[in-house]
Design an enzyme around this catalytic site. Structure first.
Site, mmCIF file in Angstrom:
data_model
loop_
_atom_site.group_PDB
_atom_site.id
_atom_site.type_symbol
_atom_site.label_atom_id
_atom_site.label_comp_id
_atom_site.label_asym_id
_atom_site.label_seq_id
_atom_site.Cartn_x
_atom_site.Cartn_y
_atom_site.Cartn_z
ATOM 1 N N HIS A 246 0.843 -1.192 0.000
ATOM 2 C CA HIS A 246 0.000 0.000 0.000
ATOM 3 C C HIS A 246 0.879 1.243 0.000
ATOM 4 O O HIS A 246 1.957 1.255 0.602
ATOM 5 C CB HIS A 246 -0.924 0.011 1.225
ATOM 6 C CG HIS A 246 -2.033 1.010 1.133
ATOM 7 N ND1 HIS A 246 -1.883 2.314 1.533
ATOM 8 C CD2 HIS A 246 -3.311 0.894 0.660
ATOM 9 C CE1 HIS A 246 -3.017 2.960 1.318
ATOM 10 N NE2 HIS A 246 -3.897 2.130 0.781
ATOM 11 N N GLU A 304 -7.550 -4.935 -0.677
ATOM 12 C CA GLU A 304 -8.021 -5.647 -1.861
ATOM 13 C C GLU A 304 -8.164 -7.153 -1.625
ATOM 14 O O GLU A 304 -9.030 -7.798 -2.223
ATOM 15 C CB GLU A 304 -7.054 -5.417 -3.029
ATOM 16 C CG GLU A 304 -6.941 -3.980 -3.478
ATOM 17 C CD GLU A 304 -5.716 -3.760 -4.351
ATOM 18 O OE1 GLU A 304 -4.984 -4.742 -4.603
ATOM 19 O OE2 GLU A 304 -5.483 -2.623 -4.756
#
Length: 358
Positions: A246, A304
């Site tokens: 991320h 995700e």
């Protein structure tokens, strides 16, 4: 110059705080682990919009009723055009449907925009399957009605899982799509314009357009029978492991834990533990491989990974996953757009010319 505006503070906000070092997400004073799985989406939407959208209903129940009426209105506006919208990719169909809505700033405009992805995504998924669209039931909760409009029957377990998901993704600091929405709002354009900017940014695979490939990765690993070998080969080829890493979080994304909890609750209530067990084994193997092969990078599980598992269980196809992301994030976009209008100036950064001199 800071590439990608890294560490540049472009706005002050009361809406959410992303602590990348500690792995914490705070939404208007409430930690994510307090909200996900405990609050309904309507309550978090009201939390985000309160004080920023005039004439917003003053209670969660009143907002739920108003949002139900907005779903019905959006369906009535868009139903005649569903065959044309269904000819597009689902996300493009949702975006085109949102573009049909009035570009105002009132509470009614905000609620129609919150309602639109929730109405359009199930209708377009059903159309692509050759099924009739199901009209909203305004008496139901937002997540519960989405499940019913997608599957044809109510399902409390799936509605609870979707509620947890929508809450988890409702806002996340000044991400790309939220910044796009704030830029457009700073020009004094209406809320629909700001939401359309958010939708355009969310489509990209470096932002919201990535959960679908997680399913392809899990299926490929299941077929191979060798999670670690598949992952090692993928990293050796220079490919990105979907669902890991991320831009902000240096540790585990707290949203991953919130959604993993939702998937576990759903598996306990409904079965499907084998898919969860596969995902957990892949997650463990991936984290081991990333630590060994990329020790200088902070790569941990992101939102995700378990998003893909949850949305698959709900019955959404991978090509519609980003539509569901938009269902939750639209509340945050609207809140940020109104906050920008109320407290900010026209966003107009400078650029440095590095081309040839005449």
């Amino acid at each position: 110059m800071t590439s990608g505006l890294e560490d540049v503070v472009a706005a002050e906000t009361v809406l959410s705080d992303v602590d990348g070092a500690a792995g914490r997400l705070t939404i208007r004073g409430h930690a994510l682990d307090e909200l996900a799985g405990a609050w309904r989406f309507e309550a978090v939407a009201r939390l985000l919009l309160d004080g920023l959208v005039d004439d917003l209903p003053r209670s969660d129940d009143a907002l739920a009723a108003a949002l139900g009426a907005a779903r019905r209105e959006v369906f009535a506006r868009c139903a005649p055009l569903l065959p044309a919208l269904a000819a597009l990719d689902p996300y493009d169909g949702v975006r085109a449907g949102v573009a049909l809505l009035p570009d105002g700033d009132a509470a009614a405009d905000a609620l129609r925009l919150v309602a639109a992805p929730a109405v359009l995504a199930p209708a377009l998924v059903r159309a692509r399957r050759g099924c009739e669209a199901i009209a909203p039931d305004e008496a139901r909760g937002h997540a519960a009605d989405v499940v019913r409009m997608l599957r044809g029957t109510p399902d409390a377990d799936l509605a609870a899982a979707l509620d947890a998901y929508l809450v988890t993704v409702s806002d996340h600091g000044l991400n790309a799509s939220t910044f796009a929405a704030r830029v457009v709002a700073s020009t004094r354009a209406g809320l629909a314009s700001a939401v359309l900017a958010g939708l355009a940014a969310l489509k990209g695979p470096l932002h919201g357009g990535a959960p679908g490939p997680v399913i392809a990765m899990l299926d490929a690993i299941a077929a191979s029978g060798d999670a670690r070998g598949w992952l090692e080969d993928s990293v050796a080829r220079g490919e990105r492991l979907m669902g890991f890493g991320h831009r902000v979080y240096r540790v585990r994304d707290p949203r991953a834990d919130a959604l993993k909890g939702a998937v576990r609750r759903l598996a306990a209530a409904r079965g499907g533990g084998s898919r969860l067990a596969l995902a957990e084994s892949v997650e463990r193997a991936a984290l081991d491989v990333l630590r060994e092969r990329k020790p200088d990078r902070a790569l941990d599980t992101n939102v995700e990974f378990y998003t893909a598992l949850l949305l698959e269980a709900l019955g959404f196809p991978p090509e519609a996953f980003t539509c569901v992301f938009a269902m939750g994030r639209v509340a945050g976009w609207i809140a940020h757009a109104r906050e920008q209008r109320a407290t900010g100036r026209l966003i107009r950064p400078q650029s440095r010319y590095v081309g040839p001199v005449a």
